[in-house]
Design a protein around this motif. Structure first.
Motif, mmCIF file in Angstrom:
data_model
loop_
_atom_site.group_PDB
_atom_site.id
_atom_site.type_symbol
_atom_site.label_atom_id
_atom_site.label_comp_id
_atom_site.label_asym_id
_atom_site.label_seq_id
_atom_site.Cartn_x
_atom_site.Cartn_y
_atom_site.Cartn_z
ATOM 1 N N SER A 98 0.822 -1.209 0.000
ATOM 2 C CA SER A 98 0.000 0.000 0.000
ATOM 3 C C SER A 98 0.855 1.257 0.000
ATOM 4 O O SER A 98 0.532 2.253 -0.651
ATOM 5 N N TYR A 99 1.972 1.218 0.734
ATOM 6 C CA TYR A 99 2.822 2.403 0.878
ATOM 7 C C TYR A 99 3.944 2.461 -0.160
ATOM 8 O O TYR A 99 4.747 3.392 -0.150
ATOM 9 N N SER A 100 3.977 1.503 -1.065
ATOM 10 C CA SER A 100 5.138 1.324 -1.950
ATOM 11 C C SER A 100 5.357 2.476 -2.934
ATOM 12 O O SER A 100 6.472 2.656 -3.430
ATOM 13 N N GLN A 101 4.324 3.249 -3.222
ATOM 14 C CA GLN A 101 4.460 4.314 -4.214
ATOM 15 C C GLN A 101 4.728 5.688 -3.582
ATOM 16 O O GLN A 101 4.752 6.706 -4.282
ATOM 17 N N SER A 102 4.931 5.709 -2.275
ATOM 18 C CA SER A 102 5.073 6.975 -1.549
ATOM 19 C C SER A 102 6.215 7.829 -2.076
ATOM 20 O O SER A 102 6.067 9.047 -2.245
ATOM 21 N N TYR A 103 7.365 7.209 -2.360
ATOM 22 C CA TYR A 103 8.537 7.979 -2.794
ATOM 23 C C TYR A 103 8.333 8.556 -4.202
ATOM 24 O O TYR A 103 8.758 9.677 -4.481
ATOM 25 N N PHE A 104 7.675 7.799 -5.069
ATOM 26 C CA PHE A 104 7.362 8.305 -6.401
ATOM 27 C C PHE A 104 6.400 9.500 -6.302
ATOM 28 O O PHE A 104 6.574 10.513 -6.993
ATOM 29 N N ILE A 105 5.375 9.355 -5.484
ATOM 30 C CA ILE A 105 4.388 10.418 -5.331
ATOM 31 C C ILE A 105 5.044 11.676 -4.770
ATOM 32 O O ILE A 105 4.796 12.794 -5.246
ATOM 33 N N TYR A 106 5.888 11.498 -3.771
ATOM 34 C CA TYR A 106 6.588 12.638 -3.167
ATOM 35 C C TYR A 106 7.422 13.363 -4.223
ATOM 36 O O TYR A 106 7.401 14.594 -4.319
ATOM 37 N N TYR A 107 8.112 12.600 -5.032
ATOM 38 C CA TYR A 107 8.965 13.166 -6.078
ATOM 39 C C TYR A 107 8.133 13.957 -7.087
ATOM 40 O O TYR A 107 8.488 15.089 -7.458
ATOM 41 N N ASP A 108 7.025 13.380 -7.530
ATOM 42 C CA ASP A 108 6.197 14.047 -8.524
ATOM 43 C C ASP A 108 5.606 15.350 -7.999
ATOM 44 O O ASP A 108 5.535 16.349 -8.724
ATOM 45 N N ILE A 109 5.171 15.344 -6.747
ATOM 46 C CA ILE A 109 4.585 16.556 -6.172
ATOM 47 C C ILE A 109 5.630 17.661 -6.079
ATOM 48 O O ILE A 109 5.363 18.821 -6.412
ATOM 49 N N VAL A 110 6.839 17.310 -5.645
ATOM 50 C CA VAL A 110 7.906 18.307 -5.562
ATOM 51 C C VAL A 110 8.246 18.838 -6.949
ATOM 52 O O VAL A 110 8.426 20.039 -7.143
ATOM 53 N N GLN A 111 8.313 17.938 -7.935
ATOM 54 C CA GLN A 111 8.648 18.334 -9.298
ATOM 55 C C GLN A 111 7.577 19.229 -9.918
ATOM 56 O O GLN A 111 7.884 20.183 -10.639
ATOM 57 N N GLU A 112 6.317 18.915 -9.647
ATOM 58 C CA GLU A 112 5.223 19.633 -10.289
ATOM 59 C C GLU A 112 4.883 20.948 -9.596
ATOM 60 O O GLU A 112 4.511 21.924 -10.251
ATOM 61 N N THR A 113 4.995 20.982 -8.270
ATOM 62 C CA THR A 113 4.550 22.162 -7.521
ATOM 63 C C THR A 113 5.691 22.947 -6.882
ATOM 64 O O THR A 113 5.503 24.106 -6.516
ATOM 65 N N GLY A 114 6.841 22.299 -6.710
ATOM 66 C CA GLY A 114 7.940 22.950 -6.024
ATOM 67 C C GLY A 114 7.754 22.959 -4.520
ATOM 68 O O GLY A 114 8.586 23.497 -3.780
ATOM 69 N N GLN A 115 6.668 22.358 -4.058
ATOM 70 C CA GLN A 115 6.360 22.300 -2.630
ATOM 71 C C GLN A 115 6.628 20.894 -2.099
ATOM 72 O O GLN A 115 6.476 19.916 -2.821
ATOM 73 N N THR A 116 7.017 20.805 -0.833
ATOM 74 C CA THR A 116 7.236 19.496 -0.210
ATOM 75 C C THR A 116 5.951 19.070 0.507
ATOM 76 O O THR A 116 5.518 19.742 1.452
ATOM 77 N N PRO A 117 5.336 17.998 0.070
ATOM 78 C CA PRO A 117 4.085 17.550 0.693
ATOM 79 C C PRO A 117 4.323 16.969 2.084
ATOM 80 O O PRO A 117 5.443 16.588 2.434
ATOM 81 N N LYS A 118 3.257 16.898 2.864
ATOM 82 C CA LYS A 118 3.351 16.292 4.184
ATOM 83 C C LYS A 118 3.553 14.786 4.048
ATOM 84 O O LYS A 118 3.001 14.155 3.146
ATOM 85 N N VAL A 119 4.344 14.249 4.932
ATOM 86 C CA VAL A 119 4.671 12.827 4.875
ATOM 87 C C VAL A 119 3.424 11.954 4.975
ATOM 88 O O VAL A 119 3.228 11.034 4.170
ATOM 89 N N LEU A 120 2.569 12.229 5.943
ATOM 90 C CA LEU A 120 1.374 11.406 6.128
ATOM 91 C C LEU A 120 0.425 11.528 4.943
ATOM 92 O O LEU A 120 -0.221 10.548 4.558
ATOM 93 N N ASP A 121 0.345 12.727 4.356
ATOM 94 C CA ASP A 121 -0.509 12.898 3.175
ATOM 95 C C ASP A 121 0.024 12.080 2.003
ATOM 96 O O ASP A 121 -0.746 11.516 1.217
#
Length: 234
Positions: free
Chosen positions: A151-174
């Motif tokens: 379930s949590y396996s895609q967390s690092y990919f998602i984090y990377y995409d959000i930073v790349q697309e928005t320039g913002q660092t998302p919350k870990v739990l989100d």
């Protein structure tokens, strides 16, 4: 979602002409780990062994103390953090290559992408929280822990995409929650994808581990292809 065979074909196509770079990229963390063992861990072990008086072994002394389990858990978290820092950067590199956003793998640079300031805190936070969550689920039974790890396996990919697309660092739990939602209905697919590599694992072991020089990049690139195929409406 493509079949496992199609995802593997996609991964091989992205690695074509880049196998040497990919092998070195995946090899760097292993070489660093060996260096740490030789330079730091081995001298400490030898020093501790020199104090051994033949009475109670150090293992028995640790087992009899109350901090044995805590030490093991602490070591597990540290290991998870180090692994996440390296593997996140490696996985992001294969994802960029797959997307056509990167033409050339730069092993000595790309292996340390997870250590960069904009990613460092988030990757460490993800590694710690994922370790804690999966460990707590594993306390119930082994299988729930395995399911949650998918379930949590895609967390690092998602984090990377959000930073790349928005320039913002998302919350870990989100980010972890987003991975859980993204993998709803796809955990079995990823499980079967992992099972499809069993034959390759057997061959790699039969070569005394040398085969993993090629297998690890192959698996990591395939996992990047899997993420790219997931629907991103989360």
């Amino acid at each position: 979602m493509q079949t496992s065979a199609e995802l593997k074909q996609q991964a091989k196509a992205s690695l074509k002409g880049r196998w040497g770079q990919a092998i070195l990229l995946n090899l760097i963390p292993s070489l660093i780990a060996i260096a740490i063992i030789l330079i730091i861990v081995l001298p400490i072990v030898l020093l501790l062994a020199s104090f051994y008086d033949g009475g109670t072994s150090m293992q028995d002394a640790m087992a009899s103390g109350s901090g044995g389990t805590g030490g093991s858990s602490g070591g597990g978290i540290i290991s998870s953090i180090i692994s996440a820092l390296f593997m996140s950067g490696i996985s992001w590199t294969y994802l960029d290559v797959l997307r056509g956003q990167k033409d050339r793998i730069e092993p000595f640079k790309d292996a340390f992408r997870g250590f960069k300031g904009v990613y460092l805190g988030g990757v460490i936070g993800l590694a710690v929280m994922i370790f804690i969550f999966t460990s707590l689920w594993a306390l119930l039974l082994v299988i729930p822990g395995i399911i949650k790890s998918y379930s949590y396996s895609q967390s690092y990919f998602i984090y990377y995409d959000i930073v790349q697309e928005t320039g913002q660092t998302p919350k870990v739990l989100d980010t972890i929650t987003a991975s859980r939602k993204l993998m709803d209905g796809y955990k079995g697919k990823l499980f079967w994808l992992d099972l499809s590599f069993i034959g390759w694992h057997i061959l790699a072991v039969a070569t005394l581990g040398i085969g993993y020089l090629w297998l690890n990049p192959y698996i990591t690139a395939t996992k990047a292809a899997f993420y790219e195929q997931l629907p991103k409406e989360i």
